[in-house]
Motif scaffolding. Structure first.
Motif, short mmCIF file in Angstrom:
data_model
loop_
_atom_site.label_atom_id
_atom_site.label_comp_id
_atom_site.label_asym_id
_atom_site.label_seq_id
_atom_site.Cartn_x
_atom_site.Cartn_y
_atom_site.Cartn_z
N SER A 1 0.93 -1.31 -0.40
CA SER A 1 0.18 0.20 0.20
C SER A 1 0.36 1.89 0.22
O SER A 1 -0.18 2.14 0.89
CB SER A 1 -0.98 0.18 1.20
OG SER A 1 -1.99 -0.99 1.10
N ALA A 2 1.80 1.82 -1.24
CA ALA A 2 2.51 2.67 -0.81
C ALA A 2 2.17 3.88 -1.01
O ALA A 2 1.92 4.59 -0.59
CB ALA A 2 4.25 2.22 -2.10
N ASN A 3 1.06 3.70 -1.81
CA ASN A 3 0.41 5.42 -2.35
C ASN A 3 -0.49 5.67 -0.75
O ASN A 3 -0.07 6.34 -0.22
CB ASN A 3 -0.69 4.87 -3.17
CG ASN A 3 1.10 5.26 -4.42
OD1 ASN A 3 1.69 5.60 -4.00
ND2 ASN A 3 0.01 5.48 -5.69
N CYS A 4 -0.65 5.01 -0.20
CA CYS A 4 -1.87 5.01 0.65
C CYS A 4 -0.73 5.45 1.88
O CYS A 4 -0.39 6.83 2.72
CB CYS A 4 -2.53 4.00 1.87
SG CYS A 4 -3.49 2.82 0.33
N ARG A 5 0.55 4.74 1.91
CA ARG A 5 1.75 5.13 3.45
C ARG A 5 1.94 6.52 2.74
O ARG A 5 3.13 7.03 3.50
CB ARG A 5 2.36 4.41 3.40
CG ARG A 5 1.40 3.50 3.88
CD ARG A 5 2.82 1.84 4.36
NE ARG A 5 3.14 1.62 3.02
CZ ARG A 5 4.40 1.51 2.74
NH1 ARG A 5 5.83 2.48 3.60
NH2 ARG A 5 4.63 1.27 1.65
N THR A 6 2.02 7.19 1.38
CA THR A 6 2.93 8.78 1.87
C THR A 6 1.74 9.82 1.96
O THR A 6 2.84 10.04 2.46
CB THR A 6 2.88 9.35 -0.70
OG1 THR A 6 1.10 8.92 -0.87
CG2 THR A 6 3.35 8.01 -1.26
N CYS A 7 0.85 9.20 2.09
CA CYS A 7 0.55 10.85 3.14
C CYS A 7 0.21 10.17 4.46
O CYS A 7 0.14 10.58 5.97
CB CYS A 7 -1.57 10.75 3.16
SG CYS A 7 -1.26 11.85 1.43
N HIS A 8 -0.59 8.15 4.89
CA HIS A 8 -1.10 7.80 6.46
C HIS A 8 0.39 6.96 6.44
O HIS A 8 0.35 6.36 6.15
CB HIS A 8 -2.11 6.96 6.38
CG HIS A 8 -3.28 7.64 6.04
ND1 HIS A 8 -3.42 7.82 6.63
CD2 HIS A 8 -3.82 7.26 3.96
CE1 HIS A 8 -5.90 8.55 5.74
NE2 HIS A 8 -4.97 8.35 4.78
N THR A 9 1.45 8.18 7.76
CA THR A 9 1.99 7.42 8.04
C THR A 9 1.80 6.39 9.44
O THR A 9 1.38 7.19 10.55
CB THR A 9 3.64 7.93 8.15
OG1 THR A 9 3.86 8.86 7.03
CG2 THR A 9 4.66 8.05 8.92
#
Ligand code: HEC
Ligand code: HEC
Ligand code: HEC
Length: 219
Positions: free
Chosen positions: A146-154
């Motif tokens: 889920s790399a793209n989710c984790r660009t915002c959600h850390t």
């Protein structure tokens, strides 16, 4: 012996391209190369920016204007209390280069052809294809954690005090690598897709699939 024929256009073009210039200085040629390179780089950046907006992705294809964009706008990532949005490309396109360019080229050609063929031109066709399309996205997200989710959600920045007990407990599964965001959070920008009744064996084999639960319940 027959006279040697005049070389073809392509051959002549090659000959011209690979013979040294008699007219231009090395500096002029270098400058021309640099200018062409700069135009290419800036042009690519502009093209990436223009084709990465919600306006473009939501409206470039008729099917997206009709079925996809309205759902997104109503979702938590399209409209919420604070007005911070995730755009289509934030979630769907890789953020790093050169992966971003390859992905955009491939998806652009594939989606463009499908749109012209009218693959999802009506609500019925769209609903019929939705499960397959959604699975395609889920597979990509599972594959890259889920790399793209984790660009915002850390996850490390999530405050345990501010989340429900259930969320904190479940998020430990992410930290231990047992699950990734998309395993638990589907339908975050679109309606939750429904699995078709006639389930393919491959889909049923997925451990977190609804089909397994349904099959177990039916026994
Ligand atoms: C561009 C940044 C961005 C990206 C990318 C992004 N999100 Fe979000 N997400 C947000 C913001 C901002 C909110 C909070 C909206 C609000 O309630 O104010 C949010 C909210 C959420 C929520 C809470 C939903 C609710 O109902 O309160 C979940 C769950 C979530 N995101 C999961 C995901 C998942 C899964 C992905 C990847 C598929 C993802 N997000 C991608 C920015 C992003
Ligand atoms: C094992 C399942 C699971 C995984 C993996 C998981 N979550 Fe969650 N998440 C939950 C549950 C359950 C909740 C609570 C839902 C609720 O309260 O409605 C939650 C809540 C949230 C919320 C809302 C928090 C709030 O208090 O409003 C956000 C944002 C979120 N998750 C993002 C993520 C992101 C980003 C990832 C990946 C880094 C992730 N989650 C991975 C199960 C999971
Ligand atoms: C928060 C991340 C996120 C955003 C923002 C987002 N998508 Fe998606 N998209 C997903 C996920 C995840 C799926 C897989 C199905 C699901 O879980 O909803 C998906 C599925 C799709 C599908 C397959 C059909 C379906 O409904 O499942 C299309 C087409 C699509 N997205 C296009 C878009 C377009 C166009 C936009 C912008 C208007 C957009 N998406 C915005 C995450 C996102």
């Amino acid at each position: 012996m027959a006279p040697t024929p005049k070389p073809g256009l392509i051959r002549r073009l090659f000959g011209w391209l690979f013979s040294p210039s008699a007219k231009w200085s090395v500096f002029a040629l270098l400058l021309a190369g640099l200018v062409a390179g700069a135009v290419g780089v800036v042009g690519t950046q502009v093209a990436v920016a223009v084709t990465g907006t919600n306006e473009f992705c939501g409206n470039a294809c008729h099917s997206h204007t009709k079925f996809v964009y309205p759902e997104y706008k109503a979702s938590v990532h399209g409209s919420n209390r604070t007005g911070v949005q995730a755009t289509c490309s934030d979630c769907h396109i890789p953020h790093s280069y050169p992966a971003k360019l390859f992905y955009k080229a491939e998806a652009g050609i594939r989606d463009g052809i499908a749109e012209m063929q009218g693959a999802i031109s009506t609500q019925e066709k769209f609903e019929a294809k939705r499960w397959e399309m959604a699975n395609h996205v889920w597979e990509e997200m599972r594959a890259n954690n889920s790399a793209n989710c984790r660009t915002c959600h850390t996850p490390e920045a999530m405050s345990a005090e501010k989340q429900s007990e259930d969320a904190v407990k479940q998020h430990k599964k992410f930290a231990s690598g047992k699950a990734t965001c998309i395993d638990c959070h589907t339908g975050m920008a679109h309606k939750e897709p429904e699995e078709p009744k006639a389930v393919k064996p491959a889909a049923a084999a997925s451990p977190d699939s609804q089909a397994v639960v349904q099959a177990a319940a039916a026994k």
